[in-house]
Design an enzyme around this catalytic site. Structure first.
Site, PDB file in Angstrom:
ATOM      1  N   HIS A  99       0.858   5.189   1.409  1.00 35.27           N
ATOM      2  CA  HIS A  99       0.171   6.059   2.368  1.00 35.27           C
ATOM      3  C   HIS A  99       0.870   7.420   2.373  1.00 35.27           C
ATOM      4  O   HIS A  99       2.100   7.471   2.434  1.00 35.27           O
ATOM      5  CB  HIS A  99       0.226   5.424   3.762  1.00 35.27           C
ATOM      6  CG  HIS A  99      -0.444   6.248   4.798  1.00 35.27           C
ATOM      7  ND1 HIS A  99      -1.819   6.320   4.907  1.00 35.27           N
ATOM      8  CD2 HIS A  99       0.058   7.089   5.736  1.00 35.27           C
ATOM      9  CE1 HIS A  99      -2.131   7.159   5.879  1.00 35.27           C
ATOM     10  NE2 HIS A  99      -1.007   7.637   6.392  1.00 35.27           N
ATOM     11  N   ASP A 144      -2.300   0.726   8.175  1.00 38.12           N
ATOM     12  CA  ASP A 144      -1.108   1.566   7.964  1.00 38.12           C
ATOM     13  C   ASP A 144       0.050   1.207   8.898  1.00 38.12           C
ATOM     14  O   ASP A 144       0.872   2.069   9.241  1.00 38.12           O
ATOM     15  CB  ASP A 144      -1.453   3.069   8.117  1.00 38.12           C
ATOM     16  CG  ASP A 144      -2.483   3.531   7.093  1.00 38.12           C
ATOM     17  OD1 ASP A 144      -2.545   2.941   5.998  1.00 38.12           O
ATOM     18  OD2 ASP A 144      -3.240   4.464   7.402  1.00 38.12           O
ATOM     19  N   ASN A 171       0.859  -1.199   0.000  1.00 37.49           N
ATOM     20  CA  ASN A 171       0.000   0.000   0.000  1.00 37.49           C
ATOM     21  C   ASN A 171       0.883   1.233   0.000  1.00 37.49           C
ATOM     22  O   ASN A 171       2.005   1.205   0.497  1.00 37.49           O
ATOM     23  CB  ASN A 171      -0.870  -0.010   1.265  1.00 37.49           C
ATOM     24  CG  ASN A 171      -1.768   1.207   1.369  1.00 37.49           C
ATOM     25  OD1 ASN A 171      -2.411   1.609   0.388  1.00 37.49           O
ATOM     26  ND2 ASN A 171      -1.816   1.819   2.539  1.00 37.49           N
ATOM     27  N   SER A 211       4.868   6.796   2.345  1.00 42.25           N
ATOM     28  CA  SER A 211       5.443   5.494   2.695  1.00 42.25           C
ATOM     29  C   SER A 211       4.763   4.399   1.886  1.00 42.25           C
ATOM     30  O   SER A 211       3.550   4.439   1.681  1.00 42.25           O
ATOM     31  CB  SER A 211       5.216   5.176   4.182  1.00 42.25           C
ATOM     32  OG  SER A 211       5.682   6.216   5.010  1.00 42.25           O
TER      33      SER A 211
HETATM   34  C1  GRF Z   1      -2.662   8.990  -2.641  1.00 42.22           C
HETATM   35  O1  GRF Z   1      -2.277  10.146  -1.944  1.00 42.22           O
HETATM   36  C2  GRF Z   1      -2.331   7.766  -1.834  1.00 42.22           C
HETATM   37  O2  GRF Z   1      -1.181   7.887  -1.066  1.00 42.22           O
HETATM   38  C3  GRF Z   1      -3.535   7.655  -0.932  1.00 42.22           C
HETATM   39  O3  GRF Z   1      -4.624   8.028  -1.738  1.00 42.22           O
HETATM   40  C4  GRF Z   1      -4.169   8.892  -2.769  1.00 42.22           C
HETATM   41  C5  GRF Z   1      -4.580   8.257  -4.064  1.00 42.22           C
HETATM   42  O4  GRF Z   1      -4.336   9.094  -5.166  1.00 42.22           O
HETATM   43  N1  GRF Z   1      -3.625   6.336  -0.366  1.00 42.22           N
HETATM   44  P1  GRF Z   1      -4.405   8.488  -6.642  1.00 42.22           P
HETATM   45  O5  GRF Z   1      -5.775   7.863  -6.801  1.00 42.22           O
HETATM   46  O6  GRF Z   1      -3.307   7.492  -6.770  1.00 42.22           O
HETATM   47  O7  GRF Z   1      -4.225   9.664  -7.545  1.00 42.22           O
END
Ligand code: GRF
Length: 218
Positions: free
Chosen positions: A111, A147, A109, A138
């Site tokens: 984050h 997370d 994932n 991260s």
């Molecule tokens: C990103 O900031 C990611 O870290 C978080 O959600 C957002 C997704 O953006 N989990 P995208 O859909 O990849 O543009």
């Protein structure tokens, strides 16, 4: 070299998905994106997948009575597509331990914070409220606790005077697009290894690499 069959789960615009698709467009990249699954019909990322010639599917969580039933449908689809590794990229559903455990060591994932700080949502506003001078993103293996799984890689950026959550999010996002493909590369190639709950990188930052805020003046 057999490329690792990778599925990406999304809920929204899919800019991280795009970064992964772009990286995986090269035959040298150790992961192949074989399908993109969205829990939201019409998510922007679905069109990105289609444009890249990748199978794009919707499994709408609203169509299921329970979280478990939704996750069973997701799991069945991932298996059907022969997925070996799952990337969560802006996937906004919490996953139950039952699902997570089926993908232990095979699901990652991204984050938007320097974990373990600012888990959960509204990370950028909380980073601003806390007054941190560096923040970032991260990539981690997914564990049952949100997370909190083993960290694979991180990107740091400075918080600037006058930043609001939107401005910060935009700059962190740029770093995410750099970070996520490299982490996927290292996981798929086996360079990054999960040992005793921690990740050893195959290729890490130079020993003298630093981001200092404020920087020294001379
Ligand atoms: C990103 O900031 C990611 O870290 C978080 O959600 C957002 C997704 O953006 N989990 P995208 O859909 O990849 O543009």
């Amino acid at each position: 070299m057999a490329r690792v069959r990778t599925g990406v789960l999304i809920s929204g615009r899919g800019s991280n998905l795009q970064a992964l698709l772009d990286a995986a467009a090269s035959q040298d990249f150790p992961a192949e994106i074989v399908c993109v699954l969205s829990n939201r019909p019409g998510a922007g990322g679905l069109a990105r997948a289609e444009a890249a010639g990748v199978t794009a599917l919707t499994v709408d969580h609203k169509g299921f009575e329970t979280r478990e039933a939704f996750e069973d449908a997701l799991h069945t689809e991932l298996e059907h597509q022969g997925v070996e590794l799952v990337c969560l990229a802006g996937f906004m559903r919490l996953l139950t331990p039952g699902f997570v455990n089926r993908w232990t060591g095979r699901m990652i994932n991204i984050h938007p914070s320097l974990l373990p700080s600012f888990k959960g949502v509204d990370t950028h506003q909380r980073a601003l409220d806390a007054g941190v001078k560096l923040t970032g993103a991260s990539v981690h293996f997914v564990s049952a606790e949100m997370d909190a799984g083993p960290i694979i890689g991180q990107a740091a950026i400075p918080v600037l005077p006058g930043d609001n959550a939107e401005a910060l999010a935009a700059r962190v996002l740029g770093a995410e697009h750099q970070l996520y493909p490299e982490c996927l590369r290292q996981v798929a190639s086996g360079e990054a290894r999960l040992v005793d709950g921690r990740v050893t990188l195959g290729h890490g930052a130079a020993p003298d690499a630093r981001l200092v805020n404020p920087p020294a003046r001379n």
